[in-house]
Enzyme design. Structure first.
Site, mmCIF file in Angstrom:
data_model
loop_
_atom_site.group_PDB
_atom_site.id
_atom_site.type_symbol
_atom_site.label_atom_id
_atom_site.label_comp_id
_atom_site.label_asym_id
_atom_site.label_seq_id
_atom_site.Cartn_x
_atom_site.Cartn_y
_atom_site.Cartn_z
ATOM 1 N N CYS A 78 1.799 -5.876 2.512
ATOM 2 C CA CYS A 78 1.362 -7.107 3.059
ATOM 3 C C CYS A 78 2.388 -7.794 3.842
ATOM 4 C CB CYS A 78 0.647 -7.669 2.149
ATOM 5 S SG CYS A 78 -0.607 -8.937 2.787
ATOM 6 N N HIS A 176 -2.695 -4.327 -1.403
ATOM 7 C CA HIS A 176 -2.015 -4.505 -2.669
ATOM 8 C C HIS A 176 -2.505 -3.503 -3.668
ATOM 9 C CE1 HIS A 176 -0.387 -8.423 -0.911
ATOM 10 N NE2 HIS A 176 -1.785 -8.365 -0.579
ATOM 11 N N GLU A 178 -0.846 -2.812 -6.047
ATOM 12 C CA GLU A 178 -0.366 -3.393 -7.377
ATOM 13 C C GLU A 178 -1.231 -4.463 -8.150
ATOM 14 O OE1 GLU A 178 0.653 -4.312 -4.260
ATOM 15 O OE2 GLU A 178 0.700 -6.563 -4.130
HETATM 16 N N1 GLN Z 1 -0.479 -13.416 5.580
HETATM 17 C C1 GLN Z 1 0.813 -13.480 4.729
HETATM 18 C C2 GLN Z 1 1.960 -13.371 5.798
HETATM 19 O O1 GLN Z 1 1.918 -13.656 6.741
HETATM 20 C C3 GLN Z 1 0.883 -12.064 3.969
HETATM 21 C C4 GLN Z 1 -0.324 -12.324 3.038
HETATM 22 C C5 GLN Z 1 0.108 -11.422 1.805
HETATM 23 O O2 GLN Z 1 1.223 -10.747 1.567
HETATM 24 N N2 GLN Z 1 -0.904 -11.282 1.024
HETATM 25 O O3 GLN Z 1 3.160 -13.583 5.346
#
Ligand code: GLN
Length: 200
Positions: A78, A176, A178
């Site tokens: 992410c 994710h 994890e």
């Molecule tokens: N929206 C977040 C970002 O731009 C990422 C979201 C996440 O890591 N769950 O950093």
């Protein structure tokens, strides 16, 4: 084998628990000296612009960028995927990323309404489908020639959006693993780390 977990902000503990479940030694990476001797690093989810700021202020940005450019295996989830990418859309103008992955990534790409969703994905190299949890997730809009797409959103309005990729020693997922208790994506990464270690 020691795996670093970047620990400036975000979902650090979930990755540490996953590595514990796999019996893998790990280390929180907060300062330059923590990079010494690690065989790979995980960049967790969180807020990529905040991480960018903290990495720059703390002096970790440049040494970690150099280590990645030098081939340190890395897995970004992410926000971690955002940090690894070479080009980031919909971010703050002052945000930095490592450019270790030849890809254009869009932050919060699934829209603010669809804050979070889940899907079962076919993941190349993992036998049965992976249950993916997306939280304000990015997607990958464009990849360079060296990048292999491992998973896409299977259906719905965002069908085919790229959500898992690999290039060289880099692995990145929009979602994710994890948080699900499924260790297979981490095991996929650990195999990359072992292969990189052998090739050294
Ligand atoms: N929206 C977040 C970002 O731009 C990422 C979201 C996440 O890591 N769950 O950093």
């Amino acid at each position: 084998m020691i795996i670093g977990v970047l620990a400036v902000q975000g979902g650090v503990a979930e990755h540490q628990r996953t590595l514990d479940a796999l019996g893998i030694e790990h280390r929180a990476v907060r300062r330059i000296e923590h990079l010494e001797g690690i065989d790979g690093i995980i960049l967790p989810g969180g807020e990529s612009t905040t991480m960018s700021k903290l990495l720059t202020i703390g002096g970790l940005y440049e040494p970690l960028r150099a280590a990645l450019a030098d081939g340190l295996p890395a897995y970004g989830t992410c926000a971690g995927m955002i940090l690894l990418s070479s080009k980031v859309l919909d971010t703050r103008p002052d945000a930095v990323s490592f450019g270790a992955l030849d890809a254009t990534v869009r932050r919060n790409a699934f829209g603010r309404q669809v804050d979070s969703f889940e899907a079962d994905l076919a993941f190349e190299g993992i036998e049965e489908s992976v249950h993916a949890v997306f939280i304000r997730a990015p997607w990958i809009e464009e990849v360079g020639p060296g990048v292999k797409v491992l998973a896409r959103v299977p259906d719905g309005p965002n069908a085919n959006a790229i959500v898992a990729v690999t290039q060289g020693n880099i692995l990145a997922t929009s979602f994710h693993p994890e948080v699900t208790g499924d260790t297979r994506v981490h095991e996929y990464f650990l195999q990359m780390v072992r292969d990189a270690k052998k090739a050294k």
